[in-house]
Scaffold this motif. Sequence first.
Motif, PDB file in Angstrom:
ATOM      1  N   GLU A 133     -19.263 -37.552  41.594  1.00 52.13           N
ATOM      2  CA  GLU A 133     -20.433 -37.813  40.697  1.00 52.13           C
ATOM      3  C   GLU A 133     -19.979 -39.026  40.081  1.00 52.13           C
ATOM      4  O   GLU A 133     -21.107 -40.042  40.007  1.00 52.13           O
ATOM      5  CB  GLU A 133     -20.217 -36.669  39.684  1.00 52.13           C
ATOM      6  CG  GLU A 133     -20.685 -35.496  40.282  1.00 52.13           C
ATOM      7  CD  GLU A 133     -22.066 -35.219  40.589  1.00 52.13           C
ATOM      8  OE1 GLU A 133     -22.807 -35.730  39.188  1.00 52.13           O
ATOM      9  OE2 GLU A 133     -22.524 -34.929  41.475  1.00 52.13           O
TER      10      GLU A 133
ATOM     11  N   ALA B 187     -22.120 -30.446  32.280  1.00 51.84           N
ATOM     12  CA  ALA B 187     -21.020 -29.731  32.975  1.00 51.84           C
ATOM     13  C   ALA B 187     -19.997 -28.937  31.830  1.00 51.84           C
ATOM     14  O   ALA B 187     -19.309 -27.980  32.452  1.00 51.84           O
ATOM     15  CB  ALA B 187     -20.114 -31.035  33.561  1.00 51.84           C
ATOM     16  N   ARG B 207     -24.005 -28.712  36.411  1.00 51.29           N
ATOM     17  CA  ARG B 207     -23.300 -29.599  37.050  1.00 51.29           C
ATOM     18  C   ARG B 207     -23.122 -31.148  36.498  1.00 51.29           C
ATOM     19  O   ARG B 207     -22.705 -31.904  37.266  1.00 51.29           O
ATOM     20  CB  ARG B 207     -24.046 -29.860  38.765  1.00 51.29           C
ATOM     21  CG  ARG B 207     -23.632 -28.673  39.438  1.00 51.29           C
ATOM     22  CD  ARG B 207     -24.156 -28.760  40.787  1.00 51.29           C
ATOM     23  NE  ARG B 207     -24.142 -27.555  41.665  1.00 51.29           N
ATOM     24  CZ  ARG B 207     -24.409 -27.712  42.858  1.00 51.29           C
ATOM     25  NH1 ARG B 207     -25.205 -28.685  43.356  1.00 51.29           N
ATOM     26  NH2 ARG B 207     -24.175 -26.462  43.482  1.00 51.29           N
ATOM     27  N   ASP B 217     -24.798 -23.792  38.859  1.00 46.12           N
ATOM     28  CA  ASP B 217     -24.055 -22.823  39.889  1.00 46.12           C
ATOM     29  C   ASP B 217     -23.966 -21.545  39.122  1.00 46.12           C
ATOM     30  O   ASP B 217     -23.518 -21.472  38.137  1.00 46.12           O
ATOM     31  CB  ASP B 217     -22.573 -23.334  40.086  1.00 46.12           C
ATOM     32  CG  ASP B 217     -22.614 -24.625  41.102  1.00 46.12           C
ATOM     33  OD1 ASP B 217     -23.395 -24.472  41.947  1.00 46.12           O
ATOM     34  OD2 ASP B 217     -22.220 -25.634  40.551  1.00 46.12           O
TER      35      ASP B 217
END
Lengths: 171, 314
Positions: A133, B187, B207, B217
């Motif tokens: 990322e 996150a 994410r 998720d």
Amino acid sequence: MILLRALVVTSMVTLAVALQVALFPYLAYDGVVPNLALLVVVAAALVRGPEFAAGLGFLSGLAIDLAPPADHVAGRWALALVVVGYLAGRVRHDARTSALAAIVTVAASSFVGTSVFALSGLVLRDPAVPVAEALQVIPSAVVYDIALTPFVLPLMMRLLQRLEPRRQVAY
Amino acid sequence: MTSRSRQPRNGQDKRPSRTVLVLLLLASFTLITLDVRGGEDSPVEPLRSAAGQAFGPVEEATATVVRPFRAVPQFLRTTGELRKDLDRLEAENAALRGELATTVVDRNRAAELDGLLRTARSTGYALLPARVIAMGPAQSFSATVTIDAGTSSGVHPDMTVVNNDGLVGRVLRAGRSTATVLLIVDADSVVGGRLGTSMEVGFLRGRGRVGDRGRLDLDLVDNAVTPTDDDILVTWGSKNEVPYVSGIPIGRVTSVYSSPGQLSKQAVIDPLVDFSSLDLVGVVVDGRRADDRGVIRADASRLSAGPADSGGSR
């Protein structure tokens, strides 16, 4: 004079941080916005040298770290911009020879700054962003910073030069 | 490099002192250590709220100034077509275009408010309307936004934030006039979710990406259950409805996979909310309290009277 200089520099940093979070999200590429505070620090490094730029880097990094909506561990952008200010200040004699050299300096600074920030995040696991990322974001951040350089950097350098105390920079 | 920078140029430049650099680096490391070690009540938190008080109004002002320009892309798209038809009416056209641009924004805003009203009615929660005035950059790797309502309007940490599509996030910290919201795609964000068809519960993790690829998720608690595609997810609800109230739609299941070494099935969720274009959001508040701005209540069909309505309309 010193007061005026401090005031102008402070408002430059404040404006940069505010624009970064309030205006540029609408012009963002995949969430990445140009790092205006970093450009201010690079401009300061090119005009005033590494000590001043590292100090300014610390303060503007702190502003990014603390101004809402930031939520990461405080001090991470401060660390990144101190490094950027110092490094850009060290190469300023070469960086000021041509426009291309200035753009390369900005690109390198942007890469170093974003990378130091991402690395500190990986070390602190704050937030736990996978390396892939981070690698995706860094190039677009560099490109966006370069794209904004011709509009922002000369302006800020001229402003900082005007505020320069009597001791003129050699060239 | 070293030998060159040691050379004085024009007798003025000297070798930059390492002391400044070392001091500043140490200061940064100290700050990071203090903040990491301190956790929830870290000594940096007062600094953060002070910075929030100082930067909140600046961000709010910047957002107000740049808001009209947000319609400019739409405005440019229509220019080509308009020019064909209204070649000789340029002057009038300019005025019309300006009007059109603001109408689009106004219409969107009205639609969003309508949506919030619907959300309030369908969920039964009282919503405090607020505007998103600042967004954290992707380079910071955290998905947070600032909204223009704070403690003075009754917003406090750990309140649920929704918009007309579904769950947006929760309030992390609130200043006097602004508050920071952690989006569910961050996150660090974990939300308890419940599958619409099977009522099975699980945990949703963000994410950290906001754009079109913003995904969540889902880890299900019961590993025998396989979520089906397109199944809708709603919030499970926390104790005392803090920080998340129950029954707010979050997203749809887009794909299901099971990874070796993990017992439970995992699913990828596409959130209902478009996080890159967040504007009007609602904070779930205690509807019985009187606040300084209009609260959308479930039972009332209109905004309850307040001096400032949806907050900062022109």
